[in-house]
Design an enzyme around this catalytic site. Structure first.
Site, mmCIF file in Angstrom:
data_model
loop_
_atom_site.group_PDB
_atom_site.id
_atom_site.type_symbol
_atom_site.label_atom_id
_atom_site.label_comp_id
_atom_site.label_asym_id
_atom_site.label_seq_id
_atom_site.Cartn_x
_atom_site.Cartn_y
_atom_site.Cartn_z
ATOM 1 N N GLU A 147 0.865 -1.192 0.000
ATOM 2 C CA GLU A 147 0.000 0.000 0.000
ATOM 3 C C GLU A 147 0.897 1.237 0.000
ATOM 4 O O GLU A 147 1.825 1.320 0.808
ATOM 5 C CB GLU A 147 -0.904 0.034 1.231
ATOM 6 C CG GLU A 147 -1.747 1.319 1.255
ATOM 7 C CD GLU A 147 -2.728 1.427 2.408
ATOM 8 O OE1 GLU A 147 -3.232 0.394 2.888
ATOM 9 O OE2 GLU A 147 -2.976 2.569 2.851
ATOM 10 N N GLU A 152 -2.588 11.467 1.754
ATOM 11 C CA GLU A 152 -3.820 11.314 2.525
ATOM 12 C C GLU A 152 -3.825 12.364 3.615
ATOM 13 O O GLU A 152 -2.773 12.794 4.087
ATOM 14 C CB GLU A 152 -4.021 9.878 3.040
ATOM 15 C CG GLU A 152 -3.361 9.540 4.326
ATOM 16 C CD GLU A 152 -3.727 8.157 4.857
ATOM 17 O OE1 GLU A 152 -4.897 7.737 4.783
ATOM 18 O OE2 GLU A 152 -2.819 7.502 5.386
#
Ligand SMILES: *[C@@H]1O[C@H](CO)[C@@H](O)[C@H](O)[C@H]1NC(C)=O
Ligand SMILES: *[C@@H]1O[C@H](CO)[C@@H](O)[C@H](O)[C@H]1NC(C)=O
Length: 255
Positions: A147, A152
């Site tokens: 990932e 974010e």
């Protein structure tokens, strides 16, 4: 006649010779025009999470109605506070759903070939306030990790860049996020290091923020997701009014 044949053969060979002398050109996997229209969006992306499902690890349920091309060239996701929704189930736990929002996942999977790489870039207008959790990320098609959180915002006034080797071994960098009402440019470059591991570089507004190495990432397929989750890792309660997340100039190329 003979001359004409000679000319046409030369005309064919010359560009080929020139092309092979030039450095290899990047291939465009998602073009910058992707958010020019709903037709183009739907050519490259599906709604909701690309593995199926409309909920994940936060307090939003995703649907197509909260994803728009507005204005043309810009993807706009709106998270709207709601009541009376059934909860989500994630990791065996129930999560209250307090928002309807949106997610899009690329139809194609991406992988870093041995000796090669990928570049993901775009311009983002995101909130960094409590309870809002916009993201631009890559995650494993098979198992987990890999990932890479290319950007974010977890409601703390910061932007985060993360690369996971395992759930507890990860590289992460949190950076103060100024002027959230403006668009900020994010570029993430993935490059094979040794046929196994992938170097990940993160830039914001043209400045390098972090360089990570993802273990055994080379050759593994990734989903690409753009979503506006709410609450979850960004804290709660979230806002009582609509939140928006906009993306323009998205492009994915090979190195
Ligand atoms: C993840 O694994 C790679 C490859 O072994 C290594 O270079 C990197 O430092 C690791 N990351 C962390 C946070 O340990
Ligand atoms: C909030 O978002 C929803 C969905 O996009 C929209 O229908 C509604 O009008 C918005 N509310 C406000 C106050 O803008």
């Amino acid at each position: 006649m003979l001359n004409m044949v000679q000319i046409s053969v030369t005309a064919l060979l010359l560009p080929l010779t020139l092309a092979s002398a030039l450095p290899k050109r990047a291939t465009v996997l998602i073009p910058k025009s992707v958010f020019d229209s709903t037709t183009s969006l739907e050519q490259y992306f599906t709604y909701n999470y690309p593995w199926g499902g409309n909920t994940h690890n936060g307090g939003a349920r995703m649907d197509k109605e909260h994803v728009a091309i507005s204005p043309p060239g810009t993807l706009k996701i709106t998270a709207q506070p709601v009541k009376g929704q059934p909860p989500a189930t994630h990791g065996g736990k129930q999560i209250p759903i307090n928002y309807l929002s949106g997610a899009v996942g690329a139809k194609q999977h991406f992988n870093v070939p041995k000796g090669g790489g990928l570049v993901f870039s775009g311009s983002f207008q995101a909130t960094a306030t409590k309870g809002t959790w916009p993201a631009f990320w890559l995650t494993a098609v098979n198992g987990w990790p890999p990932e890479i959180d290319m950007a974010e915002w977890k409601g703390s006034g910061k932007i985060s860049f993360n690369t996971f080797n395992t759930s507890s071994v990860l590289s992460w960098k949190d950076v103060a996020y100024n002027n959230p009402s403006q668009f900020h440019d994010i570029t993430c470059e993935l490059r094979d290091v040794n046929g196994k591991d992938t170097q990940v570089k993160f830039w914001m507004d043209g400045a390098l923020q972090a360089t990570h190495v993802g273990k055994d990432y080379t050759g593994k397929p990734f989903y690409l997701i753009i979503n506006l989750q709410m609450e979850g890792s960004s804290g709660k309660p979230g806002p009582t009014t609509n939140t928006t997340y906009s993306v323009k100039n998205l492009e994915v190329t090979t190195l």
